[in-house]
Design an enzyme around this catalytic site. Structure first.
Site, PDB file in Angstrom:
ATOM      1  N   GLY A  41       0.948  -1.223  -0.016  1.00 11.44           N
ATOM      2  CA  GLY A  41       0.098  -0.004   0.011  1.00 11.44           C
ATOM      3  C   GLY A  41       0.714   1.185   0.138  1.00 11.44           C
ATOM      4  O   GLY A  41       2.086   1.057  -0.072  1.00 11.44           O
ATOM      5  N   SER A  42       0.142   2.346  -0.081  1.00 11.92           N
ATOM      6  CA  SER A  42       1.002   3.478  -0.395  1.00 11.92           C
ATOM      7  C   SER A  42       1.814   3.975   0.872  1.00 11.92           C
ATOM      8  O   SER A  42       2.991   4.431   0.717  1.00 11.92           O
ATOM      9  CB  SER A  42      -0.062   4.893  -0.290  1.00 11.92           C
ATOM     10  OG  SER A  42      -0.864   4.967   0.575  1.00 11.92           O
ATOM     11  N   THR A  43       1.481   3.743   2.109  1.00 11.37           N
ATOM     12  CA  THR A  43       2.086   4.020   3.498  1.00 11.37           C
ATOM     13  C   THR A  43       3.190   3.195   3.330  1.00 11.37           C
ATOM     14  O   THR A  43       4.313   3.565   3.895  1.00 11.37           O
ATOM     15  CB  THR A  43       1.224   4.189   4.606  1.00 11.37           C
ATOM     16  OG1 THR A  43       0.004   4.904   4.412  1.00 11.37           O
ATOM     17  CG2 THR A  43       1.914   4.684   5.794  1.00 11.37           C
ATOM     18  N   GLY A  94       0.383  -0.821   6.623  1.00  4.09           N
ATOM     19  CA  GLY A  94      -0.564  -0.011   6.790  1.00  4.09           C
ATOM     20  C   GLY A  94      -2.156  -0.578   7.119  1.00  4.09           C
ATOM     21  O   GLY A  94      -2.013  -1.718   7.467  1.00  4.09           O
ATOM     22  N   GLY A 107      -6.610  -4.797   3.098  1.00  6.23           N
ATOM     23  CA  GLY A 107      -6.818  -5.640   2.034  1.00  6.23           C
ATOM     24  C   GLY A 107      -7.531  -4.657   0.600  1.00  6.23           C
ATOM     25  O   GLY A 107      -7.618  -5.397  -0.380  1.00  6.23           O
ATOM     26  N   GLY A 108      -7.212  -3.402   0.832  1.00  6.94           N
ATOM     27  CA  GLY A 108      -7.820  -2.477  -0.169  1.00  6.94           C
ATOM     28  C   GLY A 108      -6.911  -2.902  -1.555  1.00  6.94           C
ATOM     29  O   GLY A 108      -7.347  -2.393  -2.529  1.00  6.94           O
ATOM     30  N   GLU A 115      -0.589 -10.708   3.455  1.00  2.00           N
ATOM     31  CA  GLU A 115      -0.346  -9.621   4.820  1.00  2.00           C
ATOM     32  C   GLU A 115      -0.703 -10.428   6.167  1.00  2.00           C
ATOM     33  O   GLU A 115       0.099 -10.342   7.078  1.00  2.00           O
ATOM     34  CB  GLU A 115      -1.124  -8.492   4.636  1.00  2.00           C
ATOM     35  CG  GLU A 115      -0.925  -7.640   3.134  1.00  2.00           C
ATOM     36  CD  GLU A 115      -1.904  -6.318   3.077  1.00  2.00           C
ATOM     37  OE1 GLU A 115      -1.361  -5.588   2.399  1.00  2.00           O
ATOM     38  OE2 GLU A 115      -2.999  -6.440   3.465  1.00  2.00           O
TER      39      GLU A 115
END
Length: 233
Positions: A41-43, A94, A107-108, A115
């Site tokens: 993810g982005s973070t 994140g 889980g987006g 994960e």
């Protein structure tokens, strides 16, 4: 949210702040044989960028997705298979939502199963998130369910019986070759019980509630700095 002069939003700045805070958290514990678990993810991506200058201080990383694995390799960090690794002292990732008990929805990015596996193998799960992810109760964010493709319709019917509104995430195939159903309008007042109940449906590989293995430490980016919250024992 207005952009800063650099073009980054305030949320981006909070994400960078928590990524750096996570690095500060683990840096004193890095040794030549240390393997770090890293999420998706982005973070998590910002954390990988922050980690790169320390690549020579630890052995390598286990990644929860092919996307994260590629980014790690691009930074010169060795990516190891989980089956070949004995101990993972830290897993950094994140969350799409996190509550006061440090239970999460994740889980987006469709990497929830890997994960959850890496988190289960880690001594300490450090969640890094900006304040928009902090919620009083899980369920505002759609809950992802990874399903075996042939079982998708059956699982969807079972989820409707639980009061959920499952939507097939079209065009998405997980790294495990499976599909995703997202549950909308589905409040989760008892995360541990619901995590177990959904996982008991035949055809479900994993669901995005991380309650049985929640975070041990949340580094929460707020406008006045990074707040450090530990899970109550």
């Amino acid at each position: 949210m207005p952009a800063s002069p650099s073009g980054a939003t305030r949320q981006d700045e909070l994400k960078r702040a928590v990524a750096q805070a996570a690095l500060d958290e683990i840096a004193p514990h890095l040794e030549r044989d240390t393997v770090i678990g890293i999420g998706t993810g982005s973070t998590a991506s910002l954390f990988i960028d922050a980690l790169a200058p320390l690549r020579d201080r630890f052995l390598g990383a286990v990644a929860s997705s092919e996307v994260s694995a590629k980014q790690l390799r691009d930074h010169g960090i060795e990516v190891l298979e989980l089956n070949s690794v004995g101990r993972i002292p830290f897993y950094v990732d994140g969350a799409d939502e996190i509550d006061h008990e440090l239970a999460m929805i994740k889980g987006g990015g469709a990497a929830l199963t890997r994960e959850k596996i890496v988190a289960a193998c880690a001594d300490h799960f450090i969640c890094i998130a900006d304040e928009s992810k902090w919620v009083p109760q899980l369920g505002q964010y759609p809950l992802p369910i990874e399903v075996i493709p042939m079982a998708r319709s059956y699982v969807a019917r079972e989820l409707v019986a639980l009061g959920a509104s499952p939507i097939y995430r079209e065009g998405v195939v997980t790294d495990n070759g499976n599909q995703i159903l997202d549950l909308y309008d589905f409040p989760i007042p008892q995360p541990k019980a619901m995590e177990s109940r959904i996982n008991g449906i035949v055809g479900v590989v994993c669901n995005g509630i991380f309650a049985h293995r929640g975070a041990d430490l949340l580094l929460l980016g707020r406008t006045n700095g990074v707040e450090r919250l530990e899970r109550r024992r």
